[in-house]
Design a protein around this motif. Structure first.
Motif, short mmCIF file in Angstrom:
data_model
loop_
_atom_site.label_atom_id
_atom_site.label_comp_id
_atom_site.label_asym_id
_atom_site.label_seq_id
_atom_site.Cartn_x
_atom_site.Cartn_y
_atom_site.Cartn_z
N GLN A 187 0.83 -1.20 0.00
CA GLN A 187 0.00 0.00 0.00
C GLN A 187 0.87 1.26 0.00
O GLN A 187 0.61 2.21 -0.73
CB GLN A 187 -0.92 0.02 1.23
CG GLN A 187 -2.02 -0.99 1.19
CD GLN A 187 -2.76 -1.09 2.52
OE1 GLN A 187 -2.40 -0.45 3.51
NE2 GLN A 187 -3.81 -1.91 2.55
N ALA A 188 1.91 1.25 0.83
CA ALA A 188 2.81 2.41 0.91
C ALA A 188 3.47 2.67 -0.43
O ALA A 188 3.55 3.82 -0.88
CB ALA A 188 3.86 2.18 1.99
N PHE A 189 3.93 1.61 -1.09
CA PHE A 189 4.56 1.77 -2.39
C PHE A 189 3.54 2.20 -3.44
O PHE A 189 3.85 2.98 -4.33
CB PHE A 189 5.23 0.46 -2.83
CG PHE A 189 6.61 0.25 -2.25
CD1 PHE A 189 6.86 0.46 -0.90
CD2 PHE A 189 7.64 -0.16 -3.04
CE1 PHE A 189 8.12 0.27 -0.37
CE2 PHE A 189 8.92 -0.36 -2.53
CZ PHE A 189 9.16 -0.14 -1.18
N THR A 190 2.32 1.72 -3.34
CA THR A 190 1.29 2.03 -4.32
C THR A 190 0.89 3.51 -4.28
O THR A 190 0.67 4.12 -5.32
CB THR A 190 0.05 1.13 -4.12
OG1 THR A 190 0.46 -0.24 -4.28
CG2 THR A 190 -1.03 1.43 -5.13
N ASP A 225 11.33 -7.15 -5.51
CA ASP A 225 12.76 -7.06 -5.84
C ASP A 225 13.57 -6.53 -4.65
O ASP A 225 14.67 -7.04 -4.38
CB ASP A 225 12.98 -6.16 -7.06
CG ASP A 225 12.53 -6.80 -8.37
OD1 ASP A 225 12.21 -8.01 -8.38
OD2 ASP A 225 12.48 -6.08 -9.39
N LEU A 226 13.04 -5.53 -3.96
CA LEU A 226 13.74 -4.99 -2.80
C LEU A 226 13.84 -6.01 -1.67
O LEU A 226 14.88 -6.11 -1.02
CB LEU A 226 13.05 -3.71 -2.30
CG LEU A 226 13.30 -2.46 -3.12
CD1 LEU A 226 12.39 -1.33 -2.66
CD2 LEU A 226 14.75 -2.04 -3.03
N VAL A 231 3.58 -2.22 -10.65
CA VAL A 231 4.99 -1.81 -10.58
C VAL A 231 5.43 -1.77 -9.11
O VAL A 231 6.54 -2.20 -8.79
CB VAL A 231 5.19 -0.44 -11.26
CG1 VAL A 231 6.62 0.05 -11.10
CG2 VAL A 231 4.80 -0.51 -12.72
N ALA A 232 4.55 -1.29 -8.24
CA ALA A 232 4.86 -1.26 -6.81
C ALA A 232 5.15 -2.66 -6.28
O ALA A 232 6.10 -2.87 -5.52
CB ALA A 232 3.70 -0.62 -6.03
N MET A 233 4.35 -3.64 -6.70
CA MET A 233 4.56 -5.01 -6.24
C MET A 233 5.89 -5.56 -6.74
O MET A 233 6.63 -6.19 -5.99
CB MET A 233 3.41 -5.92 -6.70
CG MET A 233 3.53 -7.35 -6.18
SD MET A 233 2.16 -8.41 -6.70
CE MET A 233 0.83 -7.75 -5.73
#
Length: 89
Positions: free
Chosen positions: A47-50, A67-68, A60-62
């Motif tokens: 959610q934070a990345f989204t 990857d991180l 893309v956020a997922m």
């Protein structure tokens, strides 16, 4: 401005609503990410990345998050995924 007695605030006028909204969204992203890490929640990290304005879409956020996590697995806490009938919740 920094003066000899320390910082002095500068008044720059009203912040346009658009800029305030973008800033608030980035602040919310950071706060949600802190919750994600302290709770070990993959969903909250996603959610934070989204909602982060530097990431263009949820898919893309997922990908970035996954990857991180993989690249930093020795340093990051475990983020647990919750699934209901194969759907992330």
């Amino acid at each position: 401005m920094i003066k000899c007695k320390g910082p002095v605030p500068e008044y720059v006028g009203e912040i346009p609503y658009f800029h305030k909204a973008v800033n608030d969204q980035q602040l919310a992203s950071g706060k949600i990410l802190v919750e994600a890490i302290t709770e070990g929640s993959y969903e909250k990290a996603l959610q934070a990345f989204t909602v982060n304005k530097t990431i263009p879409a949820a898919i893309v956020a997922m990908k970035i998050l996954d990857d991180l996590i993989e690249a930093n697995k020795d340093f990051w806490p475990t983020l647990t995924k919750k699934l209901e009938e194969g759907v992330l919740v």
